[in-house]
Design a protein around this motif. Sequence first.
Motif, PDB file in Angstrom:
ATOM      1  N   ALA A   1       0.830  -1.207   0.000  1.00  0.00           N
ATOM      2  CA  ALA A   1       0.000   0.000   0.000  1.00  0.00           C
ATOM      3  C   ALA A   1       0.867   1.260   0.000  1.00  0.00           C
ATOM      4  O   ALA A   1       0.581   2.233  -0.723  1.00  0.00           O
ATOM      5  N   VAL A   2       1.941   1.250   0.797  1.00  0.00           N
ATOM      6  CA  VAL A   2       2.839   2.408   0.846  1.00  0.00           C
ATOM      7  C   VAL A   2       3.568   2.569  -0.492  1.00  0.00           C
ATOM      8  O   VAL A   2       3.757   3.692  -0.975  1.00  0.00           O
ATOM      9  N   ALA A   3       3.972   1.452  -1.098  1.00  0.00           N
ATOM     10  CA  ALA A   3       4.610   1.515  -2.415  1.00  0.00           C
ATOM     11  C   ALA A   3       3.654   2.128  -3.443  1.00  0.00           C
ATOM     12  O   ALA A   3       4.069   2.932  -4.307  1.00  0.00           O
ATOM     13  N   ALA A   4       2.361   1.784  -3.350  1.00  0.00           N
ATOM     14  CA  ALA A   4       1.364   2.360  -4.255  1.00  0.00           C
ATOM     15  C   ALA A   4       1.253   3.869  -4.052  1.00  0.00           C
ATOM     16  O   ALA A   4       1.126   4.642  -5.028  1.00  0.00           O
ATOM     17  N   LEU A   5       1.316   4.313  -2.781  1.00  0.00           N
ATOM     18  CA  LEU A   5       1.318   5.755  -2.507  1.00  0.00           C
ATOM     19  C   LEU A   5       2.532   6.422  -3.150  1.00  0.00           C
ATOM     20  O   LEU A   5       2.447   7.528  -3.684  1.00  0.00           O
ATOM     21  N   GLY A   6       3.660   5.733  -3.101  1.00  0.00           N
ATOM     22  CA  GLY A   6       4.865   6.252  -3.723  1.00  0.00           C
ATOM     23  C   GLY A   6       4.720   6.402  -5.228  1.00  0.00           C
ATOM     24  O   GLY A   6       5.205   7.378  -5.819  1.00  0.00           O
ATOM     25  N   VAL A   7       4.042   5.443  -5.853  1.00  0.00           N
ATOM     26  CA  VAL A   7       3.790   5.522  -7.299  1.00  0.00           C
ATOM     27  C   VAL A   7       2.910   6.737  -7.619  1.00  0.00           C
ATOM     28  O   VAL A   7       3.150   7.466  -8.594  1.00  0.00           O
ATOM     29  N   ILE A   8       1.892   6.968  -6.797  1.00  0.00           N
ATOM     30  CA  ILE A   8       1.014   8.135  -6.993  1.00  0.00           C
ATOM     31  C   ILE A   8       1.814   9.431  -6.857  1.00  0.00           C
ATOM     32  O   ILE A   8       1.666  10.352  -7.668  1.00  0.00           O
ATOM     33  N   ALA A   9       2.673   9.500  -5.841  1.00  0.00           N
ATOM     34  CA  ALA A   9       3.508  10.683  -5.648  1.00  0.00           C
ATOM     35  C   ALA A   9       4.464  10.868  -6.825  1.00  0.00           C
ATOM     36  O   ALA A   9       4.681  11.990  -7.296  1.00  0.00           O
ATOM     37  N   PHE A  10       5.044   9.772  -7.314  1.00  0.00           N
ATOM     38  CA  PHE A  10       5.945   9.828  -8.472  1.00  0.00           C
ATOM     39  C   PHE A  10       5.215  10.423  -9.679  1.00  0.00           C
ATOM     40  O   PHE A  10       5.732  11.320 -10.364  1.00  0.00           O
ATOM     41  N   ALA A  11       4.000   9.925  -9.932  1.00  0.00           N
ATOM     42  CA  ALA A  11       3.215  10.415 -11.076  1.00  0.00           C
ATOM     43  C   ALA A  11       2.872  11.886 -10.900  1.00  0.00           C
ATOM     44  O   ALA A  11       2.931  12.674 -11.863  1.00  0.00           O
ATOM     45  N   GLY A  12       2.518  12.286  -9.660  1.00  0.00           N
ATOM     46  CA  GLY A  12       2.186  13.685  -9.400  1.00  0.00           C
ATOM     47  C   GLY A  12       3.372  14.603  -9.617  1.00  0.00           C
ATOM     48  O   GLY A  12       3.244  15.674 -10.218  1.00  0.00           O
ATOM     49  N   ILE A  13       4.546  14.189  -9.144  1.00  0.00           N
ATOM     50  CA  ILE A  13       5.758  14.994  -9.329  1.00  0.00           C
ATOM     51  C   ILE A  13       6.116  15.086 -10.806  1.00  0.00           C
ATOM     52  O   ILE A  13       6.468  16.152 -11.324  1.00  0.00           O
ATOM     53  N   ALA A  14       6.008  13.955 -11.521  1.00  0.00           N
ATOM     54  CA  ALA A  14       6.327  13.944 -12.958  1.00  0.00           C
ATOM     55  C   ALA A  14       5.403  14.864 -13.749  1.00  0.00           C
ATOM     56  O   ALA A  14       5.843  15.576 -14.662  1.00  0.00           O
ATOM     57  N   ALA A  15       4.129  14.881 -13.383  1.00  0.00           N
ATOM     58  CA  ALA A  15       3.147  15.659 -14.145  1.00  0.00           C
ATOM     59  C   ALA A  15       3.086  17.130 -13.740  1.00  0.00           C
ATOM     60  O   ALA A  15       2.830  18.000 -14.585  1.00  0.00           O
ATOM     61  N   LEU A  16       3.309  17.430 -12.465  1.00  0.00           N
ATOM     62  CA  LEU A  16       3.004  18.765 -11.956  1.00  0.00           C
ATOM     63  C   LEU A  16       4.223  19.628 -11.631  1.00  0.00           C
ATOM     64  O   LEU A  16       4.126  20.855 -11.632  1.00  0.00           O
ATOM     65  N   LEU A  17       5.347  19.007 -11.330  1.00  0.00           N
ATOM     66  CA  LEU A  17       6.511  19.800 -10.934  1.00  0.00           C
ATOM     67  C   LEU A  17       7.173  20.437 -12.161  1.00  0.00           C
ATOM     68  O   LEU A  17       7.377  19.755 -13.172  1.00  0.00           O
ATOM     69  N   PRO A  18       7.485  21.737 -12.094  1.00  0.00           N
ATOM     70  CA  PRO A  18       8.134  22.404 -13.242  1.00  0.00           C
ATOM     71  C   PRO A  18       9.501  21.786 -13.550  1.00  0.00           C
ATOM     72  O   PRO A  18      10.151  21.226 -12.665  1.00  0.00           O
ATOM     73  N   ASN A  19       9.908  21.907 -14.797  1.00  0.00           N
ATOM     74  CA  ASN A  19      11.205  21.353 -15.214  1.00  0.00           C
ATOM     75  C   ASN A  19      12.370  22.302 -14.954  1.00  0.00           C
ATOM     76  O   ASN A  19      13.520  21.887 -14.978  1.00  0.00           O
ATOM     77  N   ASN A  20      12.049  23.594 -14.743  1.00  0.00           N
ATOM     78  CA  ASN A  20      13.116  24.610 -14.639  1.00  0.00           C
ATOM     79  C   ASN A  20      13.385  25.025 -13.196  1.00  0.00           C
ATOM     80  O   ASN A  20      13.625  26.190 -12.905  1.00  0.00           O
ATOM     81  N   LEU A  21      13.332  24.082 -12.285  1.00  0.00           N
ATOM     82  CA  LEU A  21      13.595  24.393 -10.885  1.00  0.00           C
ATOM     83  C   LEU A  21      15.053  24.782 -10.684  1.00  0.00           C
ATOM     84  O   LEU A  21      15.958  24.158 -11.256  1.00  0.00           O
ATOM     85  N   GLN A  22      15.260  25.788  -9.862  1.00  0.00           N
ATOM     86  CA  GLN A  22      16.610  26.274  -9.611  1.00  0.00           C
ATOM     87  C   GLN A  22      17.372  25.297  -8.725  1.00  0.00           C
ATOM     88  O   GLN A  22      16.836  24.780  -7.756  1.00  0.00           O
ATOM     89  N   ARG A  23      18.615  25.053  -9.063  1.00  0.00           N
ATOM     90  CA  ARG A  23      19.451  24.183  -8.229  1.00  0.00           C
ATOM     91  C   ARG A  23      19.997  24.985  -7.053  1.00  0.00           C
ATOM     92  O   ARG A  23      20.537  26.061  -7.233  1.00  0.00           O
ATOM     93  N   GLN A  24      19.817  24.433  -5.850  1.00  0.00           N
ATOM     94  CA  GLN A  24      20.351  25.088  -4.666  1.00  0.00           C
ATOM     95  C   GLN A  24      21.786  24.622  -4.424  1.00  0.00           C
ATOM     96  O   GLN A  24      22.141  23.485  -4.734  1.00  0.00           O
TER      97      GLN A  24
END
Length: 400
Positions: free
Chosen positions: A162-185
């Motif tokens: 179940a936790v692994a499935a949550l991780g897959v959902i988070a992975f998909a959300g980050i892939a779809a929603l997070l911008p590609n041009n994030l600044q490197r700290q």
Amino acid sequence: MPLALFALTIAAYAIGTTEFVIVGLLPTVASDLGITLPLAGLIVSIYALGVTFGAPVLTALTGRAARKPLLLGLMALFVAGNTLAALSPSYEILLVARVLSAFAHGVFFSVGATIAAELVPEDRRASAIAMMFMGLTVAIVTGVPLGTVIGQTFGWRATFWAVAALGVIAFAGIAALLPNNLQRQKAAKLSEQVRVLGSGRLLLVFAMTALGYGGTFVTFTYLAPVLQEITGFSASSVSLVLVLYGLAIAAGNIAGGRIADRDPVKALTVLFAAQAAVLVLFTFTAPSPVLALVTLTALGFLSFANVPGLQLYVVQLAKRHRPAAVDVASALNIAAFNLGIAAGAWIGGLVVASPLGLGATPWVGAILVAAALGFTLVSGALDRRSHAGSVEAGADPARA
């Protein structure tokens, strides 16, 4: 708040669940794998040690990596670790799986906080970071009890699926929603982290953190067997108790921030004293279901109420003693929290395996918290001496 922030919050929820859910499953895991409770408790310790030592090293090594691919890689590692845990044929493989998940945990929160801040306007950055970390709090309130129910109903491996499935959902959300041009700290180098460890004043606070936070885990790690074997609750009731405990933790975390705002040392002194007292009290109330619930509610409130004060205090001291490495000091204090978890779980295992047994875990934990109280009093005295010296020097120009 942008949708990308919700993807980070879901990831934080999944990570928080996998860290603490094992507490409710220890008897089940021990029985299934044919190991003792103390050995099962090491599953908690090994995860916390993975976060403690993996986070600073891996954060430094991945400092030049692009942010979005790094987060996706971390979530992939997290999914792999929990999948391996679900498939583990032996105790040793389960430990390896937990270490993999822990590595993802440590770097995710180190990198995720800076990304969360970057996703919003400057005046909303604190709220964005708080929202991401809310995933951890909600995981303690809901994820851990739900994971415990799943594990008790369908087997502990189902919880990790179940936790692994949550991780897959988070992975998909980050892939779809997070911008590609994030600044490197700019990542903190290991050499900078070592320099922070050279400050005696900061080491004192790290000790306060490890002992004060870790003292509760001597008992919390073995809470499920304590509730079943000493208090007399059924296995199915443990998840409900964990909900109550989680709600108390959430309330304590919020209240602790408000209490510590004015004077973190004074707040920590009161909180540590109360926490040690309640742990001792739990030794005597554990056999009574009603009294045990009341005591656990107080313990849940107190055990996390010290977190904001400890974090605030280390930042204040770092600004005075290592002003060029405040972020590093803050990150190392997070490592101290996890070192406390590892030590608390390990010491709890030693107590359970000794003639003292399960019933002694609360008062042994109280000894660790009392040591944290002692360090807090020493640190406060050093602060007052330093302040008095500064005032005296300021009043005497020739001395200045």
